[in-house]
Motif scaffolding. Structure first.
Motif, PDB file in Angstrom:
ATOM      1  N   ARG A 543      31.338  47.041  47.890  1.00  0.00           N
ATOM      2  CA  ARG A 543      32.788  47.290  47.867  1.00  0.00           C
ATOM      3  C   ARG A 543      33.124  48.493  46.985  1.00  0.00           C
ATOM      4  O   ARG A 543      33.984  49.309  47.337  1.00  0.00           O
ATOM      5  N   ALA A 553      42.767  47.931  50.206  1.00  0.00           N
ATOM      6  CA  ALA A 553      42.985  46.543  50.631  1.00  0.00           C
ATOM      7  C   ALA A 553      43.568  46.476  52.032  1.00  0.00           C
ATOM      8  O   ALA A 553      43.390  45.474  52.737  1.00  0.00           O
ATOM      9  N   ASN A 587      43.608  36.955  49.484  1.00  0.00           N
ATOM     10  CA  ASN A 587      43.957  36.925  48.061  1.00  0.00           C
ATOM     11  C   ASN A 587      43.050  35.964  47.294  1.00  0.00           C
ATOM     12  O   ASN A 587      42.616  36.258  46.171  1.00  0.00           O
ATOM     13  N   TYR A 590      39.711  37.650  46.805  1.00  0.00           N
ATOM     14  CA  TYR A 590      39.753  38.630  45.721  1.00  0.00           C
ATOM     15  C   TYR A 590      39.625  37.948  44.361  1.00  0.00           C
ATOM     16  O   TYR A 590      38.873  38.397  43.489  1.00  0.00           O
ATOM     17  N   PHE A 595      38.007  40.567  41.893  1.00  0.00           N
ATOM     18  CA  PHE A 595      38.711  41.798  42.217  1.00  0.00           C
ATOM     19  C   PHE A 595      40.166  41.682  41.763  1.00  0.00           C
ATOM     20  O   PHE A 595      40.696  40.571  41.589  1.00  0.00           O
ATOM     21  N   GLU A 597      44.395  42.494  42.444  1.00  0.00           N
ATOM     22  CA  GLU A 597      45.234  42.162  43.603  1.00  0.00           C
ATOM     23  C   GLU A 597      45.162  43.213  44.704  1.00  0.00           C
ATOM     24  O   GLU A 597      45.532  42.952  45.853  1.00  0.00           O
ATOM     25  N   GLY A 599      42.267  44.463  45.565  1.00  0.00           N
ATOM     26  CA  GLY A 599      40.906  44.371  46.080  1.00  0.00           C
ATOM     27  C   GLY A 599      39.922  45.288  45.402  1.00  0.00           C
ATOM     28  O   GLY A 599      38.845  45.560  45.951  1.00  0.00           O
TER      29      GLY A 599
END
Length: 613
Positions: A543, A553, A587, A590, A595, A597, A599
């Motif tokens: 990621r 995101a 969410n 994440y 992560f 908010e 992402g």
């Protein structure tokens, strides 16, 4: 001019058992290739395990930020693992890792073959290729390093024929990974192949083609030791015995194509570009029918005891290996029910060097565009097998008009066509969806949306939870988040060790048993907790790479069709996946991954990724 130097057989120094502690960075230019050793810190090898994990770390270190995937400076890595070359079943696999020309993000693909063993026994844990040759060439790597040989005579050949000719020219001791015509023409979902098996998804063949490399040839030059030879042999015998058990029976008896009727029965077989989830022609394409009428042989990958490969006779002679994903993508997804047409289309993809899932998904999208009057090719209709073959030829040739359009993949083609066609393009992050209907498999829906590679069933097999009955597959929630993360973590480890996913059911306590195997090979004192941490690290590193390349995101989503149109089930009820439900699961994903908010990977996590090592 052929090249056949004397072979060297030495045992090179290793960072740990099973590893050499080095990669080979090969720069190809106008007329030659130079190979430079790149030392790999033992901490990095232990943190990323090899395979896809190590390939991800190498892309962070070697790929320039925002590089065009088809630019000379974009690296492409063949990556091995500590298990390659051991007697452990299914371990003869290699990973190919690069930035995808289809998605613009990280991509990786796996293939099983003797190329994996010979590639590792050149004395390297990875081979990374950069640059561009002046003319179509082959790259040879063994104990004497890397060299480039012009090969204009291989132009336009299928990968299998290029492999045969390369073996005749350079000798049988070489193992070859090659591209077909689609890779030479840089179709964005072209494959890399060896011995009829393909590193298929994401357009890795186009990356190699952009370097003007038709094939990479490797030849064993050394040996690799393991820390506990007796322990590895004992573990290999035990794993081989377990591989014959009930967990793999389906694959041995009917192969992956056994999924077709089962998925049709539970309304999760994507049909006619995801407008339906059952296909009236499914019985004609089912493994049960084909096994009785056309089954001719079973085969195994290199160093594999499962034997999942099923080969069927073709109309007019010859045979074809068929699996669920190529039958789904070239059959129900395009509305084609004649097995001869599907067999022929699959063979054409092999000859051209095309990923069957992306080819089928892109053509199915185009068929719907024709129905809607957005593309003026009235011959391209759902259910027409000859039209399917004609479209594949156009893609492989990148013929002006339709061929050039569809060679881009469904996302970029939809951007050109416009008129809202992106809403029904069957892709996530540019990668076409595999044969799992997200609206009736909502753990899988989350897995497809958040996966780094895009719409992918091998890096996020959350359909396992949906189909097991452990969760309500029609009503995604917190349990589905846990299921998606669990399957993603297991895949990260198996793809980095590297072991075949078909073995996953034989392990009662996977992380503990995998840690034991790695300890026997490497000599490291590993446990399940360390392996779970490695899985999380690999997912976060993937990621982090994508974020560096511009992902946000907003890319973690599904096509609008999946979120706006209820799915009619065979039972008469409907399955609905709303954008709000999917976002709630995202969410939750994440939060569980650490992560923010948006992402993004936490900056506090970056030292754990060893990107400066």
């Amino acid at each position: 001019m052929s090249f056949s130097p004397a072979r060297r057989h030495t045992v090179l120094s290793m960072a740990a058992g099973g590893f050499f502690g080095r990669a080979l960075i090969v720069d190809v230019d106008a007329r030659s290739a130079s190979g430079t050793p790149f030392e790999l810190d033992e901490r990095v090898l232990r943190a990323y395990l090899g395979g896809v994990g190590l390939g991800t770390w190498l892309m962070h270190r070697l790929a320039p930020a925002r590089v065009d995937p088809l630019a000379p400076e974009a690296p492409l890595a063949f990556v091995f693992s500590s298990l390659v070359g051991t007697p452990l079943t299914t371990s003869a696999k290699f990973a190919v890792v690069a930035k995808s020309p289809l998605t613009g993000l990280l991509t990786d693909a796996l293939a099983s073959s003797q190329f994996a063993i010979a590639g590792k026994l050149t004395g390297h844990d990875a081979i990374v290729i950069r640059g561009r040759a002046a003319e179509l060439s082959v790259l040879l790597i063994d104990g004497d390093g890397a060299r480039l040989e012009p090969a204009p005579e291989l132009a336009g050949l299928p990968a299998s024929e290029a492999e045969t000719q390369a073996r005749e020219r350079f000798g049988r001791g070489w193992r070859t990974a090659a591209i077909g015509p689609a890779g030479e023409r840089q179709v964005r979902y072209a494959t890399i192949s060896h011995d009829g098996r393909h590193a298929g998804r994401g357009g890795l063949g186009a990356v190699l083609g952009a370097k003007n490399i038709k094939a990479v040839l490797v030849r064993s030059a050394t040996k690799v030791a393991v820390a506990d030879q007796a322990g590895v042999l004992k573990a290999a015998k035990d794993l081989r015995q377990r591989s014959f058990g009930p967990a793999t029976a389906k694959y041995r008896e009917l192969g992956t194509l056994a999924n077709l009727l089962a998925f049709n029965a539970v309304s999760t077989l994507p049909t006619r570009n995801f407008t339906a989830a059952t296909f009236e022609g499914a019985p004609k394409l089912a493994a049960e029918e084909l096994h009785e009428m056309r089954g001719v042989a079973r085969n195994s990958c290199a160093s594999c005891s499962i034997g999942c490969e099923h080969i069927y006779s073709r109309k007019g002679g010859g045979s074809q290996r068929m699996e669920y994903e190529n039958v789904f993508a070239l059959g129900p997804l395009c509305g084609v029910s004649d097995p001869d047409d599907v067999f022929a289309a699959s063979a054409r993809c092999d000859e051209l060097g095309l990923d069957t899932i992306s080819a089928g998904g892109t053509i199915a999208w185009a068929m719907e565009c024709v129905e809607r009057g957005l593309i003026d090719e009235p011959w391209l209709k759902f259910g027409d097998g000859q039209a399917l073959l004609k479209a594949l030829d156009a893609i492989g040739e990148r013929s002006p008009g339709l061929g050039e359009l569809l060679a881009q993949g469904s996302r970029q083609a939809a951007a050109r066509v416009g008129h809202g066609s992106i809403d029904f393009a069957p892709q996530v992050k540019g990668l076409e969806l595999p044969g799992y209907e997200p609206r009736s498999l909502q753990s899988m829906a989350l897995g497809l949306a958040v996966n780094a590679r895009g719409a992918d069933h091998n890096r996020s097999g959350a359909y396992e939870a949906d189909l097991s009955g452990d969760v309500n597959r029609f009503d995604g929630g917190a349990a589905h988040v846990a299921a998606a993360i669990g399957t993603e973590d297991r895949a990260a480890v198996m793809d980095s060790m590297i072991l075949c996913k078909f073995l996953r059911g034989v392990f009662e306590d996977p992380f503990t048993e995998w840690a034991t195997l790695l300890s026997l090979v490497t000599g490291w004192d590993m446990d399940a907790a360390e392996l779970r941490a490695a899985a999380s690290r690999i997912v976060r590193a993937k990621r982090a790479f994508n974020l560096r390349e511009g992902a946000t995101a907003a890319d973690d989503t599904l096509p609008a069709r999946m979120l706006e149109t209820p799915l009619q089930l065979a039972s008469g009820r409907t399955a609905t996946l709303t954008a709000d439900r999917l976002q709630t699961m995202i969410n939750g994903y994440y939060v569980a991954r650490g992560f923010d908010e948006a992402g993004r990977v936490s900056t506090a996590d970056l030292p754990d990724l060893f990107l400066d090592a």
